[in-house]
Structure formats: C-alpha cells, structure tokens
Design a protein around this motif. Structure first.
Motif, PDB file in Angstrom:
ATOM      1  N   ARG A 109       4.233  18.314  -4.670  1.00  0.00           N
ATOM      2  CA  ARG A 109       3.981  19.000  -3.408  1.00  0.00           C
ATOM      3  C   ARG A 109       3.790  18.023  -2.253  1.00  0.00           C
ATOM      4  N   ALA A 110       3.861  16.718  -2.490  1.00  0.00           N
ATOM      5  CA  ALA A 110       3.514  15.737  -1.468  1.00  0.00           C
ATOM      6  C   ALA A 110       4.400  15.867  -0.242  1.00  0.00           C
ATOM      7  N   GLY A 111       5.717  15.843  -0.409  1.00  0.00           N
ATOM      8  CA  GLY A 111       6.612  16.116   0.710  1.00  0.00           C
ATOM      9  C   GLY A 111       6.849  14.955   1.641  1.00  0.00           C
ATOM     10  N   ASP A 112       6.591  15.162   2.937  1.00  0.00           N
ATOM     11  CA  ASP A 112       6.997  14.195   3.960  1.00  0.00           C
ATOM     12  C   ASP A 112       6.042  13.004   4.093  1.00  0.00           C
ATOM     13  N   VAL A 113       4.772  13.280   4.290  1.00  0.00           N
ATOM     14  CA  VAL A 113       3.820  12.202   4.576  1.00  0.00           C
ATOM     15  C   VAL A 113       2.583  12.338   3.694  1.00  0.00           C
ATOM     16  N   LEU A 114       2.194  11.220   3.102  1.00  0.00           N
ATOM     17  CA  LEU A 114       0.926  11.109   2.382  1.00  0.00           C
ATOM     18  C   LEU A 114      -0.058  10.368   3.276  1.00  0.00           C
ATOM     19  N   VAL A 115      -1.209  10.969   3.536  1.00  0.00           N
ATOM     20  CA  VAL A 115      -2.275  10.336   4.310  1.00  0.00           C
ATOM     21  C   VAL A 115      -3.364   9.903   3.345  1.00  0.00           C
ATOM     22  N   LEU A 116      -3.740   8.626   3.423  1.00  0.00           N
ATOM     23  CA  LEU A 116      -4.764   8.084   2.533  1.00  0.00           C
ATOM     24  C   LEU A 116      -6.061   7.838   3.293  1.00  0.00           C
ATOM     25  N   GLY A 117      -7.135   8.449   2.826  1.00  0.00           N
ATOM     26  CA  GLY A 117      -8.455   8.150   3.357  1.00  0.00           C
ATOM     27  C   GLY A 117      -8.741   8.853   4.677  1.00  0.00           C
ATOM     28  N   GLY A 118      -9.947   8.587   5.196  1.00  0.00           N
ATOM     29  CA  GLY A 118     -10.322   9.085   6.517  1.00  0.00           C
ATOM     30  C   GLY A 118     -10.678  10.548   6.560  1.00  0.00           C
ATOM     31  N   ALA A 119     -11.134  11.132   5.440  1.00  0.00           N
ATOM     32  CA  ALA A 119     -11.596  12.524   5.439  1.00  0.00           C
ATOM     33  C   ALA A 119     -13.105  12.539   5.639  1.00  0.00           C
ATOM     34  N   GLY A 120     -13.582  13.404   6.500  1.00  0.00           N
ATOM     35  CA  GLY A 120     -15.017  13.451   6.719  1.00  0.00           C
ATOM     36  C   GLY A 120     -15.407  14.455   7.777  1.00  0.00           C
ATOM     37  N   VAL A 121     -16.663  14.394   8.177  1.00  0.00           N
ATOM     38  CA  VAL A 121     -17.254  15.370   9.076  1.00  0.00           C
ATOM     39  C   VAL A 121     -17.928  14.637  10.236  1.00  0.00           C
ATOM     40  N   ASP A 122     -17.761  15.186  11.427  1.00  0.00           N
ATOM     41  CA  ASP A 122     -18.416  14.638  12.619  1.00  0.00           C
ATOM     42  C   ASP A 122     -19.411  15.645  13.176  1.00  0.00           C
ATOM     43  N   THR A 123     -20.528  15.149  13.634  1.00  0.00           N
ATOM     44  CA  THR A 123     -21.463  15.958  14.407  1.00  0.00           C
ATOM     45  C   THR A 123     -21.298  15.569  15.868  1.00  0.00           C
ATOM     46  N   ILE A 124     -20.988  16.545  16.707  1.00  0.00           N
ATOM     47  CA  ILE A 124     -20.643  16.298  18.110  1.00  0.00           C
ATOM     48  C   ILE A 124     -21.852  16.597  18.992  1.00  0.00           C
ATOM     49  N   VAL A 125     -22.214  15.606  19.821  1.00  0.00           N
ATOM     50  CA  VAL A 125     -23.317  15.765  20.773  1.00  0.00           C
ATOM     51  C   VAL A 125     -22.806  15.395  22.155  1.00  0.00           C
ATOM     52  N   ARG A 126     -22.781  16.358  23.070  1.00  0.00           N
ATOM     53  CA  ARG A 126     -22.376  16.075  24.449  1.00  0.00           C
ATOM     54  C   ARG A 126     -23.587  15.562  25.225  1.00  0.00           C
TER      55      ARG A 126
ATOM     56  N   ARG B 220       5.505  18.351   5.936  1.00  0.00           N
ATOM     57  CA  ARG B 220       4.743  18.632   4.717  1.00  0.00           C
ATOM     58  C   ARG B 220       3.823  17.449   4.463  1.00  0.00           C
ATOM     59  N   THR B 221       2.540  17.721   4.475  1.00  0.00           N
ATOM     60  CA  THR B 221       1.544  16.653   4.498  1.00  0.00           C
ATOM     61  C   THR B 221       0.579  16.802   3.328  1.00  0.00           C
TER      62      THR B 221
ATOM     63  N   SER C 278       6.722  11.023  -1.537  1.00  0.00           N
ATOM     64  CA  SER C 278       6.596  11.120  -0.083  1.00  0.00           C
ATOM     65  C   SER C 278       7.647  10.261   0.615  1.00  0.00           C
ATOM     66  N   ARG C 279       7.989  10.665   1.820  1.00  0.00           N
ATOM     67  CA  ARG C 279       8.904   9.868   2.641  1.00  0.00           C
ATOM     68  C   ARG C 279       8.163   8.740   3.358  1.00  0.00           C
ATOM     69  N   HIS C 280       6.863   8.889   3.550  1.00  0.00           N
ATOM     70  CA  HIS C 280       6.088   7.924   4.334  1.00  0.00           C
ATOM     71  C   HIS C 280       4.630   8.019   3.896  1.00  0.00           C
ATOM     72  N   VAL C 281       3.908   6.911   3.992  1.00  0.00           N
ATOM     73  CA  VAL C 281       2.472   6.896   3.697  1.00  0.00           C
ATOM     74  C   VAL C 281       1.732   6.318   4.895  1.00  0.00           C
ATOM     75  N   HIS C 282       0.711   7.043   5.357  1.00  0.00           N
ATOM     76  CA  HIS C 282      -0.154   6.547   6.428  1.00  0.00           C
ATOM     77  C   HIS C 282      -1.498   6.186   5.824  1.00  0.00           C
ATOM     78  N   VAL C 283      -1.914   4.928   5.972  1.00  0.00           N
ATOM     79  CA  VAL C 283      -3.125   4.412   5.328  1.00  0.00           C
ATOM     80  C   VAL C 283      -4.211   4.210   6.379  1.00  0.00           C
ATOM     81  N   THR C 284      -5.322   4.932   6.246  1.00  0.00           N
ATOM     82  CA  THR C 284      -6.449   4.674   7.137  1.00  0.00           C
ATOM     83  C   THR C 284      -7.174   3.419   6.662  1.00  0.00           C
ATOM     84  N   ILE C 285      -7.985   2.841   7.527  1.00  0.00           N
ATOM     85  CA  ILE C 285      -8.605   1.547   7.196  1.00  0.00           C
ATOM     86  C   ILE C 285      -9.952   1.704   6.493  1.00  0.00           C
TER      87      ILE C 285
END
Length: 305
Positions: free
Chosen positions: A6-23, A62-63, A138-145
């Motif tokens: 099911r991977a398809g076009d782009v595989l994204v590695l890492g960088g999953a998480g949650v942000d708390t936003i304070v204006r 497809r991501t 996948s056709r491409h892999v994007h790697v977060t740091i």
C-alpha cells in the motif's frame, strides 16, 4: 494487502507527533508571572512528518508514514489525523510516549517551538525488514531528521529509492545534520540561520549526492540550486492574512516533491512549493489543512499569486 504493497508514491519517515499551540502577545515573550490566553490553548496532531504526509496526500499522492507512536491520547490524535486524510500509517510502539512540542505563536505568525526530547530512546530503530519493504514499494522516500532516520539512511541508500530530507534551521555546522544532507538527492533547509545560504547549499551539493538543494527564506522567497545553477524563487502572495508560519516549510517540501514526481523542472517545483508554503501561512495553527492539487495548479497557472 500488506503495508508495503500500500506504500505507493511517497514514504515519509519519522516526524509524527502532537503540538500544543499557544498564541502569545509577542515574541520573544517578556517574563511575567502569568499570561491570560484569550484565544485558547489547543493540542492537535501534526509535526513535520505529519505535515509533509498531509501535504502530499492533499495533492493526490499515495502516502505512507512510518514512525514510533505511544499508546496514549496524543498517539490517538496522530492516528486519527492519518485516518481522516487517507494516509496509511505504520505506527511502531514507543513506550516513552508520542512526541510532543509546545509552539508559541506571535501575532505576526512567527513561532517558537519547545520540543520534549524525552519521547524517545537513543536505541530507537526502524525495523530493517519493514524499512526495506516500504522503501522498495515507494517511488520516493522523505526522511525527517528525527533520530531513527539517521540510522535508516544506509539501508535506504542500498534500496536505490530517491531520498529527500529537510534540515530545517540548520546552521551549516552542526554535524548531526550532515548525514542527512549528504545522503539525500533533494535537500530542503531554511535560510534563517545561514549567513551565506549559497555557500552552504553548494557545500551540500559538493559533499553529498544532492543535485537539488532548496533554502526557503520566508517572505523573501527561496534559493534553488539545481545542477549547479542558483536561482532566486520569489515568494507567493498568500491568499488570505498570514496567521501562522507553522508547517510552511513542510508544505513547500510536499508541493516541490509533487512537482518532481510529476516530472516538472526544478523551478516549476519550487514555484509549487512557494504557493503551498504561502497557503500554509494562512491556516491557523490549531488546524491541519493543506492546499489541494486543483488549487495549486490554478494558482501556479495565474500570472501572479
């Protein structure tokens, strides 16, 4: 059907998480015992890998996203974000919990991010078999740091799949970023911490594999180094008032990769990126929204945007 199929076009590695936003009323925020936050304090899914995946999916690619997530309410937010946008997610168990950050956002849309570095272990590794299977499909892999991505780079290079990465506000000197900069075929970074963006960009190209390096510069546009030629890419006009710069770089990267996978030349890809980044700046920080393919192409076809 397996996850790899099911991977398809782009595989994204890492960088999953949650942000708390304070204006906040201004940045830097002067010391005070307390502040009243009339706009509310909101927690939502979406860190760099999430936003790249969201941008790619909104453009019809497809991501698949691979990362560690905790069995916690924050992890549930990330899972719900992916399910709601049709992004396939492989979530590896993270006993330390889902990655979290607090973003202070000023009235002009600038942000200050505070990252919780306890949500991971130095020994975290993407399973090699899973990594190889997803990359090969996948056709491409994007790697977060994020840290597991650094250890994934040698395996990814062996697969032969094109790689991209985003160094964010790298100063051009921190050695941690160099492995990512030298392994990727396409390198994104911010010019914010660079005294001489062209010099850093050319050094990346000379020492690594990248034929394309992009340094985003906010309202001043971007620098594009492609096959040795440096081009200035003008900023796109935001379609609405600027409220938050969070995710603008991720949106730029996603739209650039969309153009690249569609066979567009680098300057056209960078124009797509500028349009998507400008759109992201008009989206409030507590929302997860990305420009769609039809809107991107419409704005790119207009004489001015």
């Amino acid at each position: 059907m397996t996850a790899a199929e099911r991977a398809g076009d782009v595989l994204v590695l890492g960088g999953a998480g949650v942000d708390t936003i304070v204006r906040v009323p201004e940045l830097p925020l002067p010391y005070a015992d307390s502040y009243m936050i009339d706009s509310g304090i909101r927690t939502r899914a979406g860190q760099t890998g999430d936003f790249v995946a969201l941008g790619l999916a909104a453009l019809g690619l497809r991501t698949h996203h691979l990362d560690f997530l905790g069995d916690d309410p924050e992890g549930d937010l990330v899972r719900a974000l992916h399910a709601g946008h049709g992004i396939t997610l492989t979530a590896l168990p993270q006993p330390a919990g889902t990655k979290r950050a607090v973003n202070l956002v000023g009235p002009d849309g600038r942000r200050l991010s505070l990252y919780d570095t306890t949500r991971g272990h130095p020994g975290d590794r993407f399973p090699e078999a899973t990594l190889r299977a997803l990359a090969a499909a996948s056709r491409h892999v994007h790697v977060t740091i994020t840290q597991p991505g650094a250890h994934a780079l040698p395996v990814l290079r062996e697969t032969g799949v094109p790689l991209s990465t985003d160094l964010h506000d790298w100063d051009g000197e921190n050695p941690y970023h160099e492995a990512f900069a030298h392994a990727a075929d396409v390198v994104f970074l911010s010019a914010a911490a660079l005294a001489d963006p062209e010099r850093t960009m050319r050094r990346i190209a000379e020492r690594g594999r990248a034929r394309t390096v992009v340094a985003t510069a906010g309202a001043e546009g971007a620098y594009l180094l492609a096959d040795g030629a440096l081009t200035r890419i003008p900023a796109a006009r935001p379609p609405a008032p600027v409220v938050d710069s969070n995710g603008a770089g991720d949106a730029f990267a996603a739209a650039f990769l969309y153009g690249r996978l569609a066979g567009e030349p680098p300057e056209r890809c960078a124009r797509y990126g500028a349009i998507a980044g400008a759109h992201a700046c008009t989206v409030p920080a507590d929302r997860a929204d990305a420009i769609g393919r039809n809107e991107l192409l419409r704005r790119a076809a207009a004489p001015s945007h």
